[in-house]
Design a protein around this motif. Structure first.
Motif, PDB file in Angstrom:
ATOM      1  N   LEU A  92      -1.878   3.858  15.596  1.00  0.00           N
ATOM      2  CA  LEU A  92      -2.064   4.523  14.307  1.00  0.00           C
ATOM      3  C   LEU A  92      -1.808   3.551  13.154  1.00  0.00           C
ATOM      4  N   GLN A  93      -0.757   2.739  13.254  1.00  0.00           N
ATOM      5  CA  GLN A  93      -0.472   1.766  12.202  1.00  0.00           C
ATOM      6  C   GLN A  93      -1.639   0.798  12.006  1.00  0.00           C
ATOM      7  N   GLN A  94      -2.248   0.371  13.114  1.00  0.00           N
ATOM      8  CA  GLN A  94      -3.388  -0.532  13.022  1.00  0.00           C
ATOM      9  C   GLN A  94      -4.564   0.149  12.336  1.00  0.00           C
ATOM     10  N   LYS A  95      -4.807   1.418  12.672  1.00  0.00           N
ATOM     11  CA  LYS A  95      -5.902   2.178  12.052  1.00  0.00           C
ATOM     12  C   LYS A  95      -5.639   2.382  10.554  1.00  0.00           C
ATOM     13  N   ILE A  96      -4.380   2.621  10.176  1.00  0.00           N
ATOM     14  CA  ILE A  96      -4.027   2.785   8.759  1.00  0.00           C
ATOM     15  C   ILE A  96      -4.326   1.496   7.986  1.00  0.00           C
ATOM     16  N   ALA A  97      -3.892   0.368   8.547  1.00  0.00           N
ATOM     17  CA  ALA A  97      -4.116  -0.920   7.872  1.00  0.00           C
ATOM     18  C   ALA A  97      -5.610  -1.206   7.734  1.00  0.00           C
ATOM     19  N   GLU A  98      -6.389  -0.923   8.778  1.00  0.00           N
ATOM     20  CA  GLU A  98      -7.838  -1.159   8.729  1.00  0.00           C
ATOM     21  C   GLU A  98      -8.495  -0.280   7.673  1.00  0.00           C
ATOM     22  N   THR A  99      -8.115   0.999   7.622  1.00  0.00           N
ATOM     23  CA  THR A  99      -8.739   1.942   6.686  1.00  0.00           C
ATOM     24  C   THR A  99      -8.390   1.600   5.245  1.00  0.00           C
ATOM     25  N   ILE A 114       3.788  -1.830   7.845  1.00  0.00           N
ATOM     26  CA  ILE A 114       2.768  -1.284   8.729  1.00  0.00           C
ATOM     27  C   ILE A 114       1.769  -2.382   9.049  1.00  0.00           C
ATOM     28  N   ALA A 115       1.698  -2.744  10.319  1.00  0.00           N
ATOM     29  CA  ALA A 115       0.803  -3.818  10.780  1.00  0.00           C
ATOM     30  C   ALA A 115       1.029  -5.101   9.973  1.00  0.00           C
ATOM     31  N   GLY A 116       2.302  -5.409   9.688  1.00  0.00           N
ATOM     32  CA  GLY A 116       2.653  -6.633   8.977  1.00  0.00           C
ATOM     33  C   GLY A 116       2.534  -6.556   7.475  1.00  0.00           C
ATOM     34  N   GLN A 117       2.167  -5.400   6.912  1.00  0.00           N
ATOM     35  CA  GLN A 117       1.996  -5.269   5.465  1.00  0.00           C
ATOM     36  C   GLN A 117       3.085  -4.365   4.876  1.00  0.00           C
ATOM     37  N   GLU A 118       3.513  -4.689   3.637  1.00  0.00           N
ATOM     38  CA  GLU A 118       4.463  -3.834   2.927  1.00  0.00           C
ATOM     39  C   GLU A 118       3.799  -2.499   2.604  1.00  0.00           C
ATOM     40  N   ALA A 119       4.509  -1.417   2.860  1.00  0.00           N
ATOM     41  CA  ALA A 119       3.928  -0.096   2.613  1.00  0.00           C
ATOM     42  C   ALA A 119       5.019   0.876   2.201  1.00  0.00           C
ATOM     43  N   THR A 120       4.638   1.862   1.387  1.00  0.00           N
ATOM     44  CA  THR A 120       5.509   2.979   1.033  1.00  0.00           C
ATOM     45  C   THR A 120       4.886   4.245   1.603  1.00  0.00           C
ATOM     46  N   VAL A 121       5.625   4.914   2.457  1.00  0.00           N
ATOM     47  CA  VAL A 121       5.130   6.131   3.112  1.00  0.00           C
ATOM     48  C   VAL A 121       5.870   7.326   2.528  1.00  0.00           C
ATOM     49  N   MET A 159       0.837  -1.193   0.000  1.00  0.00           N
ATOM     50  CA  MET A 159       0.000   0.000   0.000  1.00  0.00           C
ATOM     51  C   MET A 159       0.877   1.250   0.000  1.00  0.00           C
ATOM     52  N   ARG A 160       0.340   2.327  -0.547  1.00  0.00           N
ATOM     53  CA  ARG A 160       1.064   3.594  -0.646  1.00  0.00           C
ATOM     54  C   ARG A 160       0.317   4.641   0.168  1.00  0.00           C
ATOM     55  N   ILE A 161       1.037   5.315   1.060  1.00  0.00           N
ATOM     56  CA  ILE A 161       0.439   6.270   1.987  1.00  0.00           C
ATOM     57  C   ILE A 161       1.186   7.591   1.867  1.00  0.00           C
ATOM     58  N   ILE A 162       0.458   8.705   1.854  1.00  0.00           N
ATOM     59  CA  ILE A 162       1.118  10.005   1.843  1.00  0.00           C
ATOM     60  C   ILE A 162       0.705  10.791   3.090  1.00  0.00           C
ATOM     61  N   LEU A 163       1.670  11.524   3.638  1.00  0.00           N
ATOM     62  CA  LEU A 163       1.441  12.375   4.797  1.00  0.00           C
ATOM     63  C   LEU A 163       1.324  13.817   4.317  1.00  0.00           C
ATOM     64  N   ALA A 164       0.216  14.457   4.620  1.00  0.00           N
ATOM     65  CA  ALA A 164      -0.011  15.844   4.193  1.00  0.00           C
ATOM     66  C   ALA A 164      -0.491  16.657   5.379  1.00  0.00           C
ATOM     67  N   GLY A 165      -0.152  17.936   5.383  1.00  0.00           N
ATOM     68  CA  GLY A 165      -0.589  18.803   6.473  1.00  0.00           C
ATOM     69  C   GLY A 165       0.054  20.156   6.379  1.00  0.00           C
ATOM     70  N   ASN A 166      -0.349  21.055   7.273  1.00  0.00           N
ATOM     71  CA  ASN A 166       0.228  22.393   7.312  1.00  0.00           C
ATOM     72  C   ASN A 166       1.714  22.329   7.674  1.00  0.00           C
ATOM     73  N   PRO A 167       2.478  23.359   7.334  1.00  0.00           N
ATOM     74  CA  PRO A 167       3.881  23.387   7.761  1.00  0.00           C
ATOM     75  C   PRO A 167       3.985  23.316   9.279  1.00  0.00           C
ATOM     76  N   ASN A 168       4.991  22.589   9.732  1.00  0.00           N
ATOM     77  CA  ASN A 168       5.323  22.545  11.150  1.00  0.00           C
ATOM     78  C   ASN A 168       4.235  21.926  12.024  1.00  0.00           C
ATOM     79  N   CYS A 169       3.539  20.912  11.494  1.00  0.00           N
ATOM     80  CA  CYS A 169       2.499  20.253  12.290  1.00  0.00           C
ATOM     81  C   CYS A 169       2.957  18.882  12.793  1.00  0.00           C
TER      82      CYS A 169
END
Length: 620
Positions: free
Chosen positions: A152-159, A44-51, A1-11
């Motif tokens: 958080l990793q568990q929630k990511i895998a579930e979602t 993440i939670a036992g799964q291959e992921a690209t963050v 799975m591929r995950i991206i982190l987005a947000g305001n600067p300095n968060c």
């Protein structure tokens, strides 16, 4: 799975990225730390992921360069999940981006950081009610808590394993109604000190002087540890290795390699690690605490007068650590002219790689080492500001300065140690690989002739003497007549540390045979102002192209030679030079101005001549 982190600067995106991927990506409590998309594979939670960690972005309706990178990634790239990171203290403003992402039908998790600061302010957040209202998962997480990261990793895998939930469109002002309160924070003495023009500058000067005193003052920890390290490496390990080789009857070439190149050059540089650690630890504390942002805000007035902005303070202070890394941080400067000016003045900010060179020369020629080093660093800052002022006259351009001030907070000891150990490891690896390999090659060329017979280091018949004999003529006007010193200076293009290594390999700790005190000071000025190492030149090429990077490096090197010549001339010829330099400067300005006036007069005559011809043609 591929995950991206987005947000305001300095968060806290990059801190979260490091926690999820077990990385050491650069973090800092200020805007613009992440200047490009950064990806890493993990589990993440036992799964291959690209963050992937994206630069800070306030809204998908953006125009700035670094925000366009994030906007394009969110809207056009393929991924399984967006982890929208928001600061709990500024959630009323930072909720806008997650709402925009979810409204575009992207599978989204809202991760709220800094909940502990919100609680201290008397605020609250009901994550469950907010999740029910928005129709997307909402998680509060501290990136420094292993339990929170596992949750958080568990929630990511579930979602990622579910269908995209139906987002409930809601207006920003209504999204947090009844489920969130920002609390309040009273202004204290820290705000008065940091945002008062008098106390802010005085505090910064006091901090830096204290750090330099701890690192370089007599009988202080930095000098004490440096001397002990030098004794351990040079006398105990180096002396023991040479004695062992002598007892077994090793060839003189092997003895020379171990004594001069390895322990006399490369290993000698490791003795500066304790002092570099003290300075770097202070820089990390300033970055992670959020103090840099307040410093940028307060220095904007000074920087704007020389054609920069307060945001350049981040890059300039980073320049005391590594010029190449500082150049890359200039991507956060939206105005290209200001970015160019900042990149051009960064070589005059003395990076940590120049510190061993300064200390080697100061130890040989100066009685008050602490005062001398402070003067060198202060002179570099003044030179950079003067250069910025000249560049402002050439390129022009003004900019507005907008900066979000982060929360001041003490950095955790674990984060400080992790960042410091990573930096020390990188420094030692550079010495053990690049610098050592370079010194071994130089030793070979210095110790063998063209028939590959061992002639002893620095012999008149060695290969390098014939190849580099002409270099010394460039250094004659700064009082240096030995080609070996000239070669040491030029070696700084590979890595600045190699200058100290080469001098140590040639002369040990006694440089009196190489140069006079006046020539030593001129040599210091040359090192302070010359072109940066190849890593920094490559970083400049990534920003402005190879041709521009080479042009800038050549110009900076030419300026360094002129500055060194002038320094030696004034020290060697005293009063005569003090009078002669202003006379020459006035003469140059007079003839330059006269030449410009002559060109302007010719241009006017040409224009009037054209007008006269046109008038005659019309009446004819």
């Amino acid at each position: 799975m591929r995950i991206i982190l987005a947000g305001n600067p300095n968060c806290g995106k990059t801190t979260l990225f490091n926690a999820l991927t077990r990385s050491n990506a650069k973090t800092g409590n200020w805007h613009g730390v992440t200047v490009g998309e950064r990806c890493k594979k993990t589990r993440i939670a036992g799964q291959e992921a690209t963050v992937c960690d994206l630069p800070g972005i306030y809204s998908l309706l953006t125009h700035s360069l670094e925000e366009r990178v994030s906007k394009r990634a969110i809207e056009e790239e393929e991924y399984d999940l967006v982890v929208a990171v928001a600061d709990a203290v500024t959630l009323t403003r930072s909720i806008k981006l997650p709402l925009e992402i979810a409204a575009r039908g992207k599978k989204t998790i809202l991760v709220v950081t800094m909940a502990d600061l919100l609680k201290k302010r008397g605020g609250y957040l009901d994550a469950e009610k907010l999740s029910a209202r928005l129709g997307i998962p909402v998680v509060t997480a501290d990136a420094r808590s292993k339990r929170d990261i596992r949750r958080l990793q568990q929630k990511i895998a579930e979602t990622c394993g579910k269908e995209t939930p139906a987002f409930s469109p809601v207006r920003e002002e209504e999204a947090l109604e009844g489920v969130y309160s920002a609390g309040s924070e009273k202004s204290g003495i820290a705000d008065f000190v940091l945002y008062n023009p008098v106390t802010a500058y005085a505090l910064f000067a006091l901090i830096m002087l204290s750090v330099f005193f701890l690192a370089f003052g007599n009988h202080m920890p930095g000098v004490f540890l440096k001397d002990k390290t030098e004794y351990l490496i040079g006398d105990v390990l180096g002396g023991g290795a040479v004695s062992l080789l002598e007892r077994v009857g090793a060839h003189p070439a092997i003895l020379s390699l171990v004594k001069d190149a390895l322990f006399g050059g490369a290993a000698m540089l490791l003795s500066f690690v304790p002092q570099i650690v003290i300075v770097q630890a202070a820089l990390i504390v300033l970055e992670e605490s959020g103090y840099l942002a307040s410093l940028a805000f307060m220095t904007d007035g000074i920087f704007s007068k020389v054609g920069l902005s307060g945001r350049a303070a981040f890059s300039i202070l980073m320049g005391f650590g590594c010029s190449a890394a500082a150049i890359l941080t200039t991507r956060g400067l939206e105005d290209k002219k200001i970015q160019k000016r900042t990149v051009l003045i960064l070589p005059y900010i003395s990076c940590s790689a120049k510190m061993p060179v300064y200390l080697t020369l100061i130890s040989a020629f100066f009685t008050h080492k602490f005062r001398a080093l402070c003067a060198i660093y202060f002179a570099g800052v003044l030179f950079s500001l003067f250069a910025a002022l000249l560049l402002k006259k050439i390129y022009g351009g003004e900019t507005e300065f907008v900066l979000e001030i982060p929360h001041l907070q003490p950095p955790r000891l674990s984060l400080l140690l992790k960042s410091l150990l990573f930096y020390v490891k990188q420094f030692i690896m550079k010495i053990a690989t690049v610098v050592t390999a370079f010194l071994i090659v130089m030793w070979f060329l210095l110790s063998f002739d063209f028939t590959f017979h061992f002639v002893g280091q620095g012999s008149e018949t060695c290969i390098l003497r014939y190849l580099c004999e002409g270099l010394k003529f460039l250094f004659y006007p700064m009082g240096i007549f030995d080609w070996r010193v000239a070669l040491s200076a030029v070696s700084g293009l590979v890595a600045k540390e190699s200058v100290a290594g080469m001098l140590g390999m040639f002369y040990g700790t006694d440089l009196s045979a190489a140069m006079t005190p006046a020539a030593a000071l001129a040599f210091i000025v040359f090192i302070m102002t010359c072109s940066p190492c190849v890593s920094a030149i490559a970083a400049t090429a990534r920003e402005f192209g190879k041709r521009a990077a080479i042009k800038y490096a050549l110009a900076q090197t030419g300026i360094a030679f002129l500055a060194a010549y002038l320094t030696y001339f004034m020290l060697a010829y005293g009063t005569f030079a003090v009078w002669l330099v202003p006379v020459v400067a006035v003469a140059v300005l007079f003839f330059t101005g006269r030449k410009k006036r002559g060109k302007k007069r010719k241009k006017l005559e040409k224009i009037h001549g054209k007008r006269k011809t046109n008038s005659e043609n019309l009446h004819g």
